[in-house]
Design an enzyme around this catalytic site. Structure first.
Site: not given
Length: 330
Positions: A189, A246
């Protein structure tokens, strides 16, 4: 009462120490590799370089003596940058006992070997190892804002131990036995978040960001499944949950680096201005591509991020390359 030593006094290690102190019931030690930082933590009572504004309770013992930090600890919580984990585990391996647990909270893939963090640990010691991952900003965990994370281990009893010792009114811990999926979700990620930052830095709008995140989770899932992880794990907290946080949160270091890249700044200049803080995706991108090549997995977004980071590709050209790929079924 468990004796927990947090190895790594950056923002994340400090935040976890604060969360555990708020929960109560444990003996806590926070280890810093820097004697100067350990001294500053003693004097100021807060982590001024990495997590200012949060007072360290007096019950947290701070030290820069690594053997002393791990002595008689039940759980060794590793919150160091992923590329430093091997050196630390190698240093302490001769001192470890059969009853101790290593808990990795580092989200990355080792650049030189393409190993996940539990694989790095297993290559050095037979000490039981678990993983802590999920959508977490250090500042919010430190502030006691409600957060959900995942404790993963091949042995369900080990994951349940972490769940019991870390759960609190502000930290909800789920268990999972898919260590591969949880670790790769946490590492990959960061790469997609760099790309999401580039999209923002280029002012491409919400359509582009949504497409990037969606195709990003597809890319992450392909690699995780090829490596033995489960598809449903990537649909959970350590996959889509951590990815959304994120890629969209203003506190994301990886997204912030991507934004500056999108605005035309050079990587070295961006990293030099981070005050020693780490954006894990910068190092994990190369490792992710190496792992993808090993398993024959296509990762077009990761390829373009790597080209921007390491091959001077203009961010606008990288986006154009992604948009001009041959059509396919979703």
């Amino acid at each position: 009462m468990s004796r927990i030593s947090i190895l790594g006094a950056g923002a994340w290690g400090t935040a976890l120490a604060l969360s555990l102190a708020r929960r109560g019931g444990h003996q806590l030690c926070l280890w810093s590799h820097s004697p100067a930082l350990a001294e500053q933590l003693h004097v100021a009572g807060e982590n001024l370089p990495y997590l200012p504004g949060f007072t360290l309770p007096a019950g947290i013992h701070v030290t820069s003596d690594l053997p002393a930090a791990i002595f008689e600890a039940d759980i060794l919580l590793c919150a160091t940058p992923s590329q430093h984990l091997r050196g630390i585990i190698s240093h302490i391996a001769p001192l470890l006992t059969r009853n101790q647990i290593i808990l990795s909270a580092s989200k990355g893939i080792e650049e030189s070997t393409f190993l996940r963090m539990t694989q790095v640990v297993a290559s050095i010691t037979e000490t039981p190892c678990a993983v802590l991952s999920g959508p977490t900003f250090a500042q919010e965990v430190a502030a006691g804002i409600p957060t959900a994370i995942v404790a993963a281990a091949h042995d369900p009893r080990l994951a349940q131990t972490i769940q019991r010792d870390f759960s609190s009114p502000s930290l909800r811990v789920y268990t999972n036995d898919d260590v591969t999926g949880v670790e790769l979700g946490g590492a990959l990620k960061n790469v997609i978040a760099l790309a999401a930052g580039v999209v923002h830095g280029l002012n491409l709008g919400h359509n582009s960001a949504a497409a990037l995140i969606t195709r990003g989770i597809a890319e992450m899932t392909r690699l995780a499944v090829a490596c033995g992880g489960r598809r449903q794990t990537l649909a959970g907290l350590s996959g889509i949950g951590d990815l959304v946080l994120t890629c969209t949160g203003s506190l994301s270091r990886n997204r912030s680096v991507g934004i500056e890249l999108g605005r035309g700044r050079q990587l070295d200049d961006i990293l030099a201005g981070m005050g020693g803080k780490v954006a894990e995706g910068v190092r994990s991108t190369h490792a992710a591509l190496g792992l993808a090549a090993r398993y024959g997995v296509e990762m077009p977004i990761t390829e373009q991020v790597d080209a921007i980071l390491h091959h001077n590709r203009r961010p606008s050209d990288a986006i154009r390359e992604l948009m001009s790929r041959p059509g396919r079924d979703e």
